[in-house]
Design an enzyme around this catalytic site. Structure first.
Site, PDB file in Angstrom:
ATOM      1  N   LEU A 101       0.861  -1.177   0.000  1.00  0.00           N
ATOM      2  CA  LEU A 101       0.000   0.000   0.000  1.00  0.00           C
ATOM      3  C   LEU A 101       0.900   1.230   0.000  1.00  0.00           C
ATOM      4  CD1 LEU A 101      -3.009   0.392  -0.130  1.00  0.00           C
ATOM      5  CD2 LEU A 101      -3.073   0.434   2.360  1.00  0.00           C
ATOM      6  N   HIS A 102       1.293   1.655  -1.202  1.00  0.00           N
ATOM      7  CA  HIS A 102       2.345   2.652  -1.344  1.00  0.00           C
ATOM      8  C   HIS A 102       1.961   4.027  -0.793  1.00  0.00           C
ATOM      9  CE1 HIS A 102       4.383  -0.219  -3.985  1.00  0.00           C
ATOM     10  NE2 HIS A 102       3.298  -0.298  -4.732  1.00  0.00           N
ATOM     11  N   ASP A 103       1.003   4.688  -1.424  1.00  0.00           N
ATOM     12  CA  ASP A 103       0.788   6.122  -1.204  1.00  0.00           C
ATOM     13  C   ASP A 103       0.266   6.486   0.183  1.00  0.00           C
ATOM     14  OD1 ASP A 103       1.750   6.784  -3.741  1.00  0.00           O
ATOM     15  OD2 ASP A 103      -0.200   6.453  -4.669  1.00  0.00           O
TER      16      ASP A 103
END
Length: 311
Positions: free
Chosen positions: A240-242
């Site tokens: 879950l990058h951002d």
């Protein structure tokens, strides 16, 4: 005291969850969302940003369309990850809130000039085209920006769009070069960090158990989004990058990193878009960014779940 932020973004399911995290956090004052071309073309990112704001009942947030192409190369998109809309997985109605008339770059410049020096933090979740263009058009704002916290790059994990480059930096390395040489305090959440934020079944079920329309929409997006990374990397869930960008502003104690020098490769035959991160200090180049490498993943997902539950 609230922290004033601008979110520059190319939604993208993980971008959408990052916006929700910001909107569920009273410590943050979201002044505007500026859309940029990246995961999908600009017309879709501008629509998607408004869909997310409406989902959270925040029609008061100004959403501005920014740059529709990188500074000097054709746009590369990521529908293979995010689907044809960028927000595949949950169908939301077309937004009724209007798109702001002001261009996203102009909005960044105006808001930074209107704020007190150091008051505004830019949260960059996509390619850095809007931010770099604002710095080029209005060099005076560099001294007024409190910091840039961005998702991009890598040092050990290296690439997810080429063998050596992370997607956001690869889409517009010339823009990234402008930003990293700006002298603005920069904090980088790279792949090495975001790959520790895996949205596995247990964590996804905890969000779904909230039982709200916002939680249900987020879970639909994440169900779709994670299938690509699970297949590619073989882990228990997709990174879950951002949302890590927003979580860093809220609870920096969940993260660890160090100040290092980062240069952007713009010419390499095989390495264009690479973040050349001097993690071990083997050069005499001055540190220009804080690169984050460690994460309390359970703490991160507890924060994310609690804040989505507020919406």
């Amino acid at each position: 005291m609230t922290r004033k932020i601008i979110i520059d973004t190319d939604p993208g399911q993980d971008d959408a969850v990052a916006i929700l995290l910001a909107l569920g956090s009273p410590e943050l004052d979201l002044l505007a969302v500026t859309a940029v071309a990246g995961n999908v073309p600009l017309p879709l990112t501008a629509v998607n940003a408004r869909k997310v704001c409406e989902l959270a009942n925040r029609r008061d947030i100004a959403v501005h369309a920014g740059c529709d192409a990188p500074l000097s190369q054709p746009l590369v998109t990521a529908e293979h990850v995010h689907g044809k809309t960028g927000l595949d997985g949950t169908d939301l109605p077309d937004p009724t809130m209007p798109l702001a008339e002001e261009h996203g770059v102009d909005a960044i410049i105006r808001l930074v000039r209107e704020g007190a020096p150091g008051e505004i933090t830019i949260c960059a979740l996509g390619p850095l085209t809007n931010v770099a263009t604002a710095l080029t058009r209005a060099p005076d704002i560099a001294a007024r920006i409190g910091g840039i916290v961005l998702m991009g790059g890598a040092y050990f994990e290296v690439g997810n769009i080429t063998p050596t480059a992370e997607f956001n930096i690869y889409v517009d390395p010339e823009a990234a070069e402008i930003v990293f040489s700006s002298g603005i305090p920069i904090t980088v959440l790279p792949l090495d960090l975001t790959h520790k934020a895996l949205i596995d079944r247990t964590r996804l079920d905890a969000i779904r158990a909230l039982g709200t329309p916002v939680a249900e929409a987020a879970c639909g997006w994440l169900d779709f989004y994670e299938r690509f990374d699970v297949k590619k990397y073989g882990g228990d869930g997709g990174p879950l990058h951002d949302p890590c960008v927003i979580a860093y502003l809220l609870k920096p104690d969940l993260f660890t990193g160090r100040e290092i020098n980062v240069e952007i490769e713009t010419e390499g035959r095989f390495t264009r878009g690479m973040t050349v991160a001097d993690w071990w200090g083997v050069t005499d180049r001055k540190a220009n960014a804080t690169f984050i490498g460690g994460l309390d993943a359970d703490g991160f997902f507890s924060l994310l779940t609690e804040r989505i539950g507020r919406l």
